[in-house]
Design an enzyme around this catalytic site. Sequence first.
Site, short mmCIF file in Angstrom:
data_model
loop_
_atom_site.label_atom_id
_atom_site.label_comp_id
_atom_site.label_asym_id
_atom_site.label_seq_id
_atom_site.Cartn_x
_atom_site.Cartn_y
_atom_site.Cartn_z
N ASP A 1 0.86 -1.18 0.00
CA ASP A 1 0.00 0.00 0.00
C ASP A 1 0.90 1.23 0.00
OD1 ASP A 1 0.74 0.28 2.75
OD2 ASP A 1 -0.77 -1.23 3.23
N LYS B 1 -5.22 2.26 -0.92
CA LYS B 1 -6.41 3.01 -1.30
C LYS B 1 -6.55 3.05 -2.81
CE LYS B 1 -7.94 5.98 2.31
NZ LYS B 1 -7.48 7.04 3.17
N MET C 1 -2.30 6.11 14.03
CA MET C 1 -3.56 6.45 13.35
C MET C 1 -4.36 7.43 14.19
SD MET C 1 -4.56 2.63 11.97
CE MET C 1 -4.04 1.76 13.45
N1 SAH Z 1 2.78 -1.37 10.89
C1 SAH Z 1 3.07 0.05 11.02
C2 SAH Z 1 1.85 0.81 11.55
C3 SAH Z 1 0.63 0.74 10.65
S1 SAH Z 1 -0.72 1.67 11.23
C4 SAH Z 1 4.32 0.23 11.87
O1 SAH Z 1 4.76 -0.70 12.54
O2 SAH Z 1 4.90 1.33 11.84
C5 SAH Z 1 -0.49 3.19 10.35
C6 SAH Z 1 -0.01 4.27 11.30
O3 SAH Z 1 1.37 4.08 11.56
C7 SAH Z 1 -0.10 5.66 10.77
O4 SAH Z 1 -1.41 6.19 10.91
C8 SAH Z 1 0.88 6.37 11.67
O5 SAH Z 1 0.33 6.60 12.94
C9 SAH Z 1 1.96 5.31 11.82
N2 SAH Z 1 3.09 5.50 10.88
C10 SAH Z 1 3.55 4.61 10.00
N3 SAH Z 1 4.64 5.09 9.35
C11 SAH Z 1 4.84 6.33 9.86
C12 SAH Z 1 5.83 7.34 9.63
N4 SAH Z 1 6.81 7.19 8.75
N5 SAH Z 1 5.74 8.48 10.35
C13 SAH Z 1 4.78 8.66 11.26
N6 SAH Z 1 3.82 7.75 11.52
C14 SAH Z 1 3.86 6.59 10.84
#
Ligand code: SAH
Length: 266
Positions: free
Chosen positions: A49, A70, A185
């Site tokens: 994604d 999306k 999120m």
């Molecule tokens: N599996 C991912 C999280 C997925 S949920 C992980 O371990 O990082 C998606 C959320 O992750 C986003 O809404 C945000 O809150 C966070 N996120 C993922 N990458 C990010 C980044 N580079 N900077 C800030 N927030 C991030």
Amino acid sequence: MTENTKDGDRSADESTGTVYLVGSGPGDPDLLTVKAKRLLETADVVLHDKLPGPDIIGMIPETNREDVGKRAGGEWTPQEYTNRRLVELATAGKTVVRLKGGDPFVFGRGGEEMEHLAENGVPFEVVPGITAAIAGPGVAGIPVTHRDHVSSVSFVTGHEDPTKDESAIDWGALAATGGTLVVLMGVGKLPLYTDALLEAGMAPETPVALVERATWPDMRVATGTLDSIVGVRDEAGIEPPAITVIGEVAATRDRVLEFLRNGEQQ
Ligand code: SAH
């Protein structure tokens, strides 16, 4: 090789490809694991994604990419489609990477996909990634634990509406831990859960930081307190993906900022 097989006529199980559930880390390609990089470059197909970010997605040979994020019109690709597609490709003998932002098992639906693969007899491997939940605050100069301030950290989804009766998240209980809260999120519903925490008795002056697009070239950090952060978010125009860090550790950034060389453009 198994016995009793003619040349090129392997049993169904052996001809099934492997699915790699791969974490991409927070976005900087240098933070991919060596294994993730190798798999991105060699897999037959990569289902991804948008969250891994443009730099990492750009490393996948164009003809091998399938976007299952999306769709045009803002609709998410249904999870059932992704599950079905993973099994379909593996059954056709392909080596498949399912690429997830951060770590596949931190709010990444990796658990569901792994179970679906097992139920369908598809062999898989888990390739952990650096989660944005820890790395996002980290590159902003915020340690999620700190011996002087906290000895616990909770990772929470901000996606739920805390005013709904069926909310699974007990913000009062989280406030009572006294530990760091890391909300993923959580940009849109920031006013709802900061209110819930204030109502639960958390101090209004508790430091809060928002780390937007952590480790991406256009990373930004905005800081405030529990009672000011909504205004800070609005003024800065912070948008997803961003991590919210709530707790004393968020103030560490101010003490080290002069010498912090991560994301200097912030
Ligand atoms: N599996 C991912 C999280 C997925 S949920 C992980 O371990 O990082 C998606 C959320 O992750 C986003 O809404 C945000 O809150 C966070 N996120 C993922 N990458 C990010 C980044 N580079 N900077 C800030 N927030 C991030």
